[in-house]
Write an enzyme that holds these catalytic residues in place. Sequence first.
Site, PDB file in Angstrom:
ATOM      1  N   ARG A  84       0.840  -1.215   0.000  1.00  0.00           N
ATOM      2  CA  ARG A  84       0.000   0.000   0.000  1.00  0.00           C
ATOM      3  C   ARG A  84       0.870   1.259   0.000  1.00  0.00           C
ATOM      4  O   ARG A  84       0.560   2.246  -0.672  1.00  0.00           O
ATOM      5  CB  ARG A  84      -0.945  -0.036   1.216  1.00  0.00           C
ATOM      6  CG  ARG A  84      -2.148   0.856   1.108  1.00  0.00           C
ATOM      7  CD  ARG A  84      -1.870   2.240   1.648  1.00  0.00           C
ATOM      8  NE  ARG A  84      -1.228   2.145   2.941  1.00  0.00           N
ATOM      9  CZ  ARG A  84      -0.173   2.857   3.315  1.00  0.00           C
ATOM     10  NH1 ARG A  84       0.363   3.767   2.521  1.00  0.00           N
ATOM     11  NH2 ARG A  84       0.385   2.686   4.508  1.00  0.00           N
ATOM     12  N   TRP A 155      14.476   8.492   5.114  1.00  0.00           N
ATOM     13  CA  TRP A 155      13.204   7.757   5.290  1.00  0.00           C
ATOM     14  C   TRP A 155      12.359   7.793   4.019  1.00  0.00           C
ATOM     15  O   TRP A 155      11.140   7.939   4.092  1.00  0.00           O
ATOM     16  CB  TRP A 155      12.361   8.337   6.453  1.00  0.00           C
ATOM     17  CG  TRP A 155      13.087   8.657   7.708  1.00  0.00           C
ATOM     18  CD1 TRP A 155      13.216   9.879   8.281  1.00  0.00           C
ATOM     19  CD2 TRP A 155      13.772   7.744   8.574  1.00  0.00           C
ATOM     20  NE1 TRP A 155      13.939   9.795   9.444  1.00  0.00           N
ATOM     21  CE2 TRP A 155      14.298   8.498   9.646  1.00  0.00           C
ATOM     22  CE3 TRP A 155      14.017   6.359   8.541  1.00  0.00           C
ATOM     23  CZ2 TRP A 155      15.035   7.930  10.678  1.00  0.00           C
ATOM     24  CZ3 TRP A 155      14.752   5.800   9.573  1.00  0.00           C
ATOM     25  CH2 TRP A 155      15.245   6.572  10.616  1.00  0.00           C
ATOM     26  N   ILE A 156      12.967   7.674   2.868  1.00  0.00           N
ATOM     27  CA  ILE A 156      12.213   7.811   1.627  1.00  0.00           C
ATOM     28  C   ILE A 156      11.681   6.445   1.171  1.00  0.00           C
ATOM     29  O   ILE A 156      12.455   5.565   0.748  1.00  0.00           O
ATOM     30  CB  ILE A 156      13.072   8.481   0.523  1.00  0.00           C
ATOM     31  CG1 ILE A 156      13.660   9.803   1.060  1.00  0.00           C
ATOM     32  CG2 ILE A 156      12.245   8.708  -0.744  1.00  0.00           C
ATOM     33  CD1 ILE A 156      12.648  10.776   1.678  1.00  0.00           C
ATOM     34  N   ALA A 336       0.042 -15.112  23.822  1.00  0.00           N
ATOM     35  CA  ALA A 336       1.465 -15.285  23.454  1.00  0.00           C
ATOM     36  C   ALA A 336       1.615 -15.533  21.959  1.00  0.00           C
ATOM     37  O   ALA A 336       2.587 -15.073  21.331  1.00  0.00           O
ATOM     38  CB  ALA A 336       2.076 -16.440  24.245  1.00  0.00           C
ATOM     39  N   GLU A 359       2.929  10.841   6.617  1.00  0.00           N
ATOM     40  CA  GLU A 359       1.954  11.791   6.004  1.00  0.00           C
ATOM     41  C   GLU A 359       1.395  12.766   7.037  1.00  0.00           C
ATOM     42  O   GLU A 359       0.211  13.094   7.018  1.00  0.00           O
ATOM     43  CB  GLU A 359       0.789  11.045   5.318  1.00  0.00           C
ATOM     44  CG  GLU A 359       1.144   9.909   4.407  1.00  0.00           C
ATOM     45  CD  GLU A 359       2.127  10.285   3.321  1.00  0.00           C
ATOM     46  OE1 GLU A 359       2.212  11.470   2.963  1.00  0.00           O
ATOM     47  OE2 GLU A 359       2.837   9.387   2.854  1.00  0.00           O
TER      48      GLU A 359
HETATM   49  C1  LIG Z   1       8.047   4.061   7.445  1.00  0.00           C
HETATM   50  C2  LIG Z   1       8.244   5.507   7.104  1.00  0.00           C
HETATM   51  C3  LIG Z   1       8.152   5.902   5.786  1.00  0.00           C
HETATM   52  C4  LIG Z   1       8.378   7.246   5.440  1.00  0.00           C
HETATM   53  N1  LIG Z   1       8.341   7.608   4.116  1.00  0.00           N
HETATM   54  C5  LIG Z   1       8.634   8.883   3.762  1.00  0.00           C
HETATM   55  C6  LIG Z   1       8.679   9.279   2.382  1.00  0.00           C
HETATM   56  O1  LIG Z   1       8.407   8.472   1.482  1.00  0.00           O
HETATM   57  N2  LIG Z   1       9.023  10.556   2.083  1.00  0.00           N
HETATM   58  C7  LIG Z   1       9.323  11.475   3.039  1.00  0.00           C
HETATM   59  O2  LIG Z   1       9.629  12.621   2.691  1.00  0.00           O
HETATM   60  N3  LIG Z   1       9.293  11.144   4.365  1.00  0.00           N
HETATM   61  C8  LIG Z   1       8.954   9.874   4.744  1.00  0.00           C
HETATM   62  N4  LIG Z   1       8.923   9.514   6.070  1.00  0.00           N
HETATM   63  C9  LIG Z   1       9.229  10.511   7.097  1.00  0.00           C
HETATM   64  C10 LIG Z   1       7.979  11.059   7.766  1.00  0.00           C
HETATM   65  O3  LIG Z   1       7.271  11.874   6.873  1.00  0.00           O
HETATM   66  C11 LIG Z   1       8.427  11.821   9.019  1.00  0.00           C
HETATM   67  O4  LIG Z   1       8.893  10.844   9.927  1.00  0.00           O
HETATM   68  C12 LIG Z   1       7.318  12.657   9.637  1.00  0.00           C
HETATM   69  O5  LIG Z   1       7.040  13.774   8.847  1.00  0.00           O
HETATM   70  C13 LIG Z   1       7.696  13.146  11.042  1.00  0.00           C
HETATM   71  O6  LIG Z   1       8.942  13.742  11.043  1.00  0.00           O
HETATM   72  P1  LIG Z   1      10.066  13.264  12.085  1.00  0.00           P
HETATM   73  O7  LIG Z   1      10.114  11.787  12.073  1.00  0.00           O
HETATM   74  O8  LIG Z   1      11.308  13.994  11.747  1.00  0.00           O
HETATM   75  O9  LIG Z   1       9.531  13.702  13.485  1.00  0.00           O
HETATM   76  P2  LIG Z   1       9.667  15.160  14.146  1.00  0.00           P
HETATM   77  O10 LIG Z   1       9.118  16.184  13.242  1.00  0.00           O
HETATM   78  O11 LIG Z   1      11.039  15.334  14.675  1.00  0.00           O
HETATM   79  O12 LIG Z   1       8.659  15.003  15.370  1.00  0.00           O
HETATM   80  C14 LIG Z   1       8.941  14.154  16.496  1.00  0.00           C
HETATM   81  C15 LIG Z   1       7.726  14.166  17.401  1.00  0.00           C
HETATM   82  O13 LIG Z   1       7.457  15.489  17.843  1.00  0.00           O
HETATM   83  C16 LIG Z   1       6.151  15.892  17.464  1.00  0.00           C
HETATM   84  N5  LIG Z   1       6.184  17.309  17.116  1.00  0.00           N
HETATM   85  C17 LIG Z   1       6.964  17.936  16.209  1.00  0.00           C
HETATM   86  N6  LIG Z   1       6.705  19.249  16.177  1.00  0.00           N
HETATM   87  C18 LIG Z   1       5.724  19.469  17.087  1.00  0.00           C
HETATM   88  C19 LIG Z   1       4.991  20.608  17.511  1.00  0.00           C
HETATM   89  N7  LIG Z   1       5.198  21.815  17.002  1.00  0.00           N
HETATM   90  N8  LIG Z   1       4.047  20.445  18.472  1.00  0.00           N
HETATM   91  C20 LIG Z   1       3.801  19.242  19.003  1.00  0.00           C
HETATM   92  N9  LIG Z   1       4.450  18.106  18.634  1.00  0.00           N
HETATM   93  C21 LIG Z   1       5.397  18.228  17.690  1.00  0.00           C
HETATM   94  C22 LIG Z   1       5.773  15.004  16.285  1.00  0.00           C
HETATM   95  O14 LIG Z   1       4.376  14.871  16.142  1.00  0.00           O
HETATM   96  C23 LIG Z   1       6.445  13.707  16.687  1.00  0.00           C
HETATM   97  O15 LIG Z   1       5.628  13.022  17.584  1.00  0.00           O
HETATM   98  C24 LIG Z   1       8.668   8.187   6.454  1.00  0.00           C
HETATM   99  C25 LIG Z   1       8.728   7.783   7.795  1.00  0.00           C
HETATM  100  C26 LIG Z   1       8.517   6.462   8.123  1.00  0.00           C
HETATM  101  C27 LIG Z   1       8.595   6.046   9.573  1.00  0.00           C
END
Ligand SMILES: Cc1cc2nc3c(=O)[nH]c(=O)nc-3n(C[C@H](O)[C@H](O)[C@H](O)COP(=O)(O)OP(=O)(O)OC[C@H]3O[C@@H](n4cnc5c(N)ncnc54)[C@H](O)[C@@H]3O)c2cc1C
Length: 377
Positions: A84, A155-156, A336, A359
């Site tokens: 998906r 993480w792309i 389990a 997303e």
């Molecule tokens: C399996 C997987 C696939 C992915 N695929 C893609 C992809 O194809 N393309 C792509 O570009 N990215 C991709 N990503 C990345 C994903 O889009 C990001 O992980 C996501 O946008 C969150 O960013 P971060 O992980 O840097 O968390 P951060 O932005 O660092 O946030 C960490 C935590 O803090 C919270 N937080 C941040 N700012 C605030 C605020 N102002 N107030 C309150 N809470 C806050 C967030 O909600 C989160 O809980 C993927 C990630 C995963 C795990």
Amino acid sequence: MKMELTKEQLNWQTDFREFVDDVVTPYSEKNDREERLDPELIERLKEKGYLGSMLPQEYGGMGLDWVTIGILNEEIGRGCSSLRSLLTVHGMVALALLRWGSDEQRSQWLPKMAAGEMIGAFALTEPGVGSDAKNVQSVAVASDHSYVLNGHKKWITMGQIADIYLVFAQCEGKPTAFLVERNTPGFTTTPITGMLGARASMLAELHLADCVIPQENLVGSVGTGLSHVALHCLDYGRYTVACGCVGLGQACLEQSVHYSRKRRQFGKALRENQLIQKMITEMTVNVKAARLLCYHSGYLKDVMDPDSIMETWTAKYFASKMVNQVASDAVQIHGANGCSRDYPVERYLRDARINEIIEGTSQMHEMLIALHTIRNI
Ligand SMILES: Cc1cc2nc3c(=O)[nH]c(=O)nc-3n(C[C@H](O)[C@H](O)[C@H](O)COP(=O)(O)OP(=O)(O)OC[C@H]3O[C@@H](n4cnc5c(N)ncnc54)[C@H](O)[C@@H]3O)c2cc1C
């Protein structure tokens, strides 16, 4: 108000279900274990034309309405969350080109994307920049009918296998979208393995070192990368993730019902226990509620109602939280066995966890939904 699927949508649902039961589900455990989508499975997806599910027929796509696109993602999500994810990111790139690409970009890329000859990946996140996407650090500089890109993406999804990448970089200090082909000199990818869930999503880091791309690979215009291009893609991304969560929740429910029928404790089947029935009830109700939110969001897209964006935030927020509880209950019902690889619910729980992060995290949705609601009441 009557909400029901049309005869055509029901026929598609039957086709998608058969494909998932016969082709996708048999691969899903292997995909997870090997941390890759089996190439044969991708071939079968291409043969069905599903990589063009989101594109109009004039580009070789299936020309499906939005509700049917949702049903497809729901069913694929029931079988394999990573497959998906392929539909999600590939479709995000295809729709960015359909909406914001030039005529040349559309005719060059969309027929190949619809046929699955070219796989797309969406490259926004960086090691230091996630939710705060406006602040991407990658840079594009105009030079001699071309752009020179430097940066690092992380993480792309499908980064290991994609052919074209929609890359977001600062150009003249403004977030801007570009198409980068895999074979561009200076462009390299490093696989990311060992993820918690959606393990077959073939994630990669992207390194752009003085990548020279033609001027024609600018998507939209300078400065519209987030406000227009990404906004459009992310709406499709959120919709398909929400629908995928409904499918995953349905899979958790079905496995739990089968298991609680077979498993006996205290001289009777688990399902005869009211505490187990309570969990089954909550799973059923929450999956149904998320499905209705998704269908309503798809319907609003089909009638081009601007409220569809808010409805999609709502559906994604609810469905991704819902599936975490539902998957957790599915493991609980399996005891389990649910913690072992002998049953799929262990994978479902790991896959569910990813959906509150991709997303737009749940917290980002909490801000978006609250702001929108406060402004409109
Ligand atoms: C399996 C997987 C696939 C992915 N695929 C893609 C992809 O194809 N393309 C792509 O570009 N990215 C991709 N990503 C990345 C994903 O889009 C990001 O992980 C996501 O946008 C969150 O960013 P971060 O992980 O840097 O968390 P951060 O932005 O660092 O946030 C960490 C935590 O803090 C919270 N937080 C941040 N700012 C605030 C605020 N102002 N107030 C309150 N809470 C806050 C967030 O909600 C989160 O809980 C993927 C990630 C995963 C795990």
